[in-house]
Scaffold this motif. Structure first.
Motif, PDB file in Angstrom:
ATOM      1  N   GLY A 109       0.820  -1.232  -0.096  1.00  0.00           N
ATOM      2  CA  GLY A 109      -0.088  -0.003   0.096  1.00  0.00           C
ATOM      3  C   GLY A 109       0.873   1.142  -0.101  1.00  0.00           C
ATOM      4  N   TRP A 110       2.022   1.453   0.708  1.00  0.00           N
ATOM      5  CA  TRP A 110       2.661   2.320   0.801  1.00  0.00           C
ATOM      6  C   TRP A 110       3.336   2.565  -0.793  1.00  0.00           C
ATOM      7  N   TRP A 111       3.719   1.638  -1.489  1.00  0.00           N
ATOM      8  CA  TRP A 111       4.134   2.023  -2.860  1.00  0.00           C
ATOM      9  C   TRP A 111       2.861   2.283  -4.005  1.00  0.00           C
ATOM     10  N   ALA A 112       1.870   1.848  -3.533  1.00  0.00           N
ATOM     11  CA  ALA A 112       0.867   2.302  -4.479  1.00  0.00           C
ATOM     12  C   ALA A 112       0.449   3.752  -4.402  1.00  0.00           C
ATOM     13  N   SER A 113       0.788   4.168  -2.913  1.00  0.00           N
ATOM     14  CA  SER A 113       0.338   5.614  -2.711  1.00  0.00           C
ATOM     15  C   SER A 113       1.443   6.644  -3.024  1.00  0.00           C
ATOM     16  N   PHE A 114       2.640   5.860  -3.044  1.00  0.00           N
ATOM     17  CA  PHE A 114       3.826   6.899  -3.454  1.00  0.00           C
ATOM     18  C   PHE A 114       3.659   7.213  -4.999  1.00  0.00           C
ATOM     19  N   LEU A 115       3.319   5.985  -5.772  1.00  0.00           N
ATOM     20  CA  LEU A 115       3.683   6.071  -7.280  1.00  0.00           C
ATOM     21  C   LEU A 115       2.340   6.639  -7.848  1.00  0.00           C
ATOM     22  N   ALA A 116       1.136   6.688  -6.999  1.00  0.00           N
ATOM     23  CA  ALA A 116       0.013   7.409  -7.356  1.00  0.00           C
ATOM     24  C   ALA A 116       0.064   8.917  -7.451  1.00  0.00           C
ATOM     25  N   GLY A 117       0.921   9.403  -6.360  1.00  0.00           N
ATOM     26  CA  GLY A 117       1.327  10.894  -6.442  1.00  0.00           C
ATOM     27  C   GLY A 117       0.287  11.741  -5.966  1.00  0.00           C
ATOM     28  N   GLY A 118      -1.040  11.279  -5.529  1.00  0.00           N
ATOM     29  CA  GLY A 118      -1.815  12.635  -5.081  1.00  0.00           C
ATOM     30  C   GLY A 118      -1.743  12.372  -3.547  1.00  0.00           C
ATOM     31  N   GLU A 119      -2.938  12.763  -2.962  1.00  0.00           N
ATOM     32  CA  GLU A 119      -2.851  12.928  -1.425  1.00  0.00           C
ATOM     33  C   GLU A 119      -2.910  11.340  -0.876  1.00  0.00           C
ATOM     34  N   THR A 120      -2.507  11.191   0.123  1.00  0.00           N
ATOM     35  CA  THR A 120      -2.479   9.680   0.894  1.00  0.00           C
ATOM     36  C   THR A 120      -2.919   9.719   2.258  1.00  0.00           C
ATOM     37  N   ILE A 121      -3.721   8.974   2.586  1.00  0.00           N
ATOM     38  CA  ILE A 121      -4.141   8.811   3.932  1.00  0.00           C
ATOM     39  C   ILE A 121      -3.777   7.647   4.350  1.00  0.00           C
ATOM     40  N   TYR A 122      -3.252   7.554   5.562  1.00  0.00           N
ATOM     41  CA  TYR A 122      -2.574   6.255   6.153  1.00  0.00           C
ATOM     42  C   TYR A 122      -3.022   5.911   7.600  1.00  0.00           C
ATOM     43  N   TYR A 123      -3.009   4.876   7.713  1.00  0.00           N
ATOM     44  CA  TYR A 123      -3.518   4.086   9.362  1.00  0.00           C
ATOM     45  C   TYR A 123      -2.256   4.493  10.153  1.00  0.00           C
ATOM     46  N   LYS A 124      -2.690   5.044  11.317  1.00  0.00           N
ATOM     47  CA  LYS A 124      -1.481   5.693  12.262  1.00  0.00           C
ATOM     48  C   LYS A 124      -0.901   4.677  13.211  1.00  0.00           C
ATOM     49  N   HIS A 125      -1.632   3.512  13.180  1.00  0.00           N
ATOM     50  CA  HIS A 125      -1.131   2.482  14.166  1.00  0.00           C
ATOM     51  C   HIS A 125      -0.803   1.127  13.612  1.00  0.00           C
ATOM     52  N   PRO A 126       0.204   1.207  12.673  1.00  0.00           N
ATOM     53  CA  PRO A 126       0.430   0.001  12.114  1.00  0.00           C
ATOM     54  C   PRO A 126       1.097  -1.219  12.591  1.00  0.00           C
ATOM     55  N   ALA A 127       1.684  -0.948  13.865  1.00  0.00           N
ATOM     56  CA  ALA A 127       2.240  -1.877  14.881  1.00  0.00           C
ATOM     57  C   ALA A 127       1.704  -1.453  16.158  1.00  0.00           C
ATOM     58  N   ARG A 128       1.578  -2.655  16.878  1.00  0.00           N
ATOM     59  CA  ARG A 128       0.983  -2.625  18.193  1.00  0.00           C
ATOM     60  C   ARG A 128       1.993  -1.887  19.149  1.00  0.00           C
ATOM     61  N   ASP A 129       1.543  -1.047  20.298  1.00  0.00           N
ATOM     62  CA  ASP A 129       2.507  -0.305  20.914  1.00  0.00           C
ATOM     63  C   ASP A 129       3.217  -1.475  21.881  1.00  0.00           C
ATOM     64  N   GLY A 130       4.287  -1.390  22.116  1.00  0.00           N
ATOM     65  CA  GLY A 130       5.275  -2.373  22.879  1.00  0.00           C
ATOM     66  C   GLY A 130       5.668  -3.720  22.220  1.00  0.00           C
ATOM     67  N   SER A 131       5.227  -3.621  21.038  1.00  0.00           N
ATOM     68  CA  SER A 131       5.669  -4.997  20.325  1.00  0.00           C
ATOM     69  C   SER A 131       6.968  -5.011  19.776  1.00  0.00           C
ATOM     70  N   ARG A 132       7.399  -6.120  19.199  1.00  0.00           N
ATOM     71  CA  ARG A 132       8.561  -6.357  18.692  1.00  0.00           C
ATOM     72  C   ARG A 132       8.480  -5.551  17.204  1.00  0.00           C
ATOM     73  N   PHE A 133       7.356  -5.678  16.462  1.00  0.00           N
ATOM     74  CA  PHE A 133       7.232  -4.967  15.336  1.00  0.00           C
ATOM     75  C   PHE A 133       7.539  -3.471  15.445  1.00  0.00           C
ATOM     76  N   ARG A 134       6.904  -2.812  16.452  1.00  0.00           N
ATOM     77  CA  ARG A 134       6.746  -1.402  16.642  1.00  0.00           C
ATOM     78  C   ARG A 134       8.380  -0.937  16.813  1.00  0.00           C
ATOM     79  N   GLN A 135       9.176  -1.631  17.160  1.00  0.00           N
ATOM     80  CA  GLN A 135      10.506  -1.411  17.635  1.00  0.00           C
ATOM     81  C   GLN A 135      11.402  -0.949  16.231  1.00  0.00           C
ATOM     82  N   ILE A 136      10.715  -1.586  14.916  1.00  0.00           N
ATOM     83  CA  ILE A 136      11.713  -1.436  13.716  1.00  0.00           C
ATOM     84  C   ILE A 136      11.503  -0.180  13.141  1.00  0.00           C
ATOM     85  N   PHE A 137      10.344   0.504  13.706  1.00  0.00           N
ATOM     86  CA  PHE A 137      10.035   1.901  13.335  1.00  0.00           C
ATOM     87  C   PHE A 137      10.711   3.102  14.249  1.00  0.00           C
ATOM     88  N   SER A 138      10.988   4.400  13.595  1.00  0.00           N
ATOM     89  CA  SER A 138      11.368   5.427  14.338  1.00  0.00           C
ATOM     90  C   SER A 138      10.219   5.944  15.140  1.00  0.00           C
TER      91      SER A 138
END
Length: 359
Positions: free
Chosen positions: A315-344
């Motif tokens: 979905g990131w690349w679909a949005s980037f290549l479309a080039g218009g406005e993009t709305i994204y979901y603010k919570h792609p990773a659960r707080d406190g999870s290992r997945f959350r740690q990979i992001f800034s």
């Protein structure tokens, strides 16, 4: 044998039979399970020893390494101006890895090397040296990323006169922010795929206009909606790792934003779970893209005016290549999870500037 001894033997046999008949079933089960566990332990030990033997044999100095037969290897080692791009994961992962390594390479005045069976070559117009086998990169210096969704400026300073092999995902737009126009051009779809996407979009607009009693389709604002669920909603390992799925209210809020902003909107929904989308995403201005391959879905989404993405790199690349406005979901990773740690901390290394976060 005396009659007395015969009687004693008979009593003993009867007692033994009674004992076996009244032996607790749970205890028998316990003994059986112990036997099974011992058998499995022995089997595991045997497999482990076999694996060690195979590893030892494969790494033995007496066995010569398989020669690299790619003709480019000699040039690669002589010129020392290349970056190898090995990839893993799905199409969105491939696109991030290539774009980021390309960004690193341009900063260092180097060229990217990829293998001929790379998925990107099938769909896009990639500018890279294509080799038969990445064995040419055996002598390249590995550079390992840290958390994939966090930018590390050091990777834009790989200027030594050596070959490099950046390894893994590098999921930050900041690695290629200085070559964004170039990346967009390289990720333009090949003619057949692009034409198919344009045809689908045109047909969808015309069907929508007919449904809406003849409004001019040139005035319709198309919004691509990518809904990822599938593996991250179904499998325990993804859930425990920290993946989240965007809820119905997120899509409703995002669609309301576009409906309020534009006179006539048409939402084209692509997903790995269309059944869920039909139950949770509603409106006479919604069309569901069904029975398309993933690359066709991506091409259709990039042809839309604006985007709504859920989670993930596709979905990131679909949005980037479309080039218009993009709305994204603010919570792609659960707080406190290992997945959350990979992001800034604020996800700013991952989500593109000026995109709009909602929940």
């Amino acid at each position: 044998m005396s009659r007395k001894r015969q009687m004693c033997c008979m009593v003993a046999v009867i007692c033994l039979g009674t004992t076996l008949m009244t032996f607790p079933f749970s205890l028998l089960s316990w003994y059986q399970s112990r036997i099974v566990r011992r058998s499995r332990v022995n089997e595991t030990k045997a497999q482990h020893e076999q694996a060690l033997q195979q590893l030892s044999a494969s790494t033995s100095t007496t066995k010569p390494a398989k020669p690299c037969r790619d003709n480019f290897k000699e040039t690669f080692e002589r010129e020392k101006r290349y970056m190898c791009c090995g990839m893993r994961g799905g199409l969105g992962n491939f696109m991030f890895a290539y774009a980021s390594v390309y960004g690193m390479a341009t900063k260092a005045n180097k060229s990217v090397v990829i293998q001929k069976n790379n998925l990107l070559l099938k769909y896009f117009r990639i500018k890279a040296k294509v080799v038969n086998d990445l064995c040419v990169c055996q002598t390249a210096k590995f550079v390992h990323e840290g958390p994939p969704g966090q930018f590390n400026k050091d990777f834009l300073n790989l200027t030594e006169k050596i070959n490099y092999r950046p390894f893994r995902y590098f999921q930050s737009w900041m690695y290629f922010r200085h070559v964004t126009d170039d990346i967009r051009k390289q990720f333009s779809f090949k003619d057949e795929l692009r034409e198919k996407a344009v045809s689908i979009l045109k047909g969808s607009r015309e069907a929508f206009v007919k449904q809406e009693s003849g409004r001019g389709h040139d005035n319709v604002t198309t919004v691509g909606v990518h809904v990822r669920r599938g593996d991250i909603a179904k499998y325990r390992k993804f859930i425990e790792y920290g993946y989240t799925v965007a809820p119905p209210q997120y899509f409703s809020k995002a669609m309301t934003y576009y409906r309020n902003k534009y006179n006539t909107t048409l939402f084209l929904v692509c997903s790995d779970d269309i059944a869920w989308c039909k139950e949770n995403i509603n409106g006479s201005d919604v069309m569901f893209m069904e029975d398309n391959s993933f690359e066709v879905d991506l091409a259709v989404l990039t042809q839309c005016n604006h985007s709504i993405m859920s989670v993930g790199t596709f979905g990131w690349w679909a949005s980037f290549l479309a080039g218009g406005e993009t709305i994204y979901y603010k919570h792609p990773a659960r707080d406190g999870s290992r997945f959350r740690q990979i992001f800034s901390k604020d996800y700013s290394d991952f989500f593109y500037p000026d995109w709009i976060g909602m929940e």
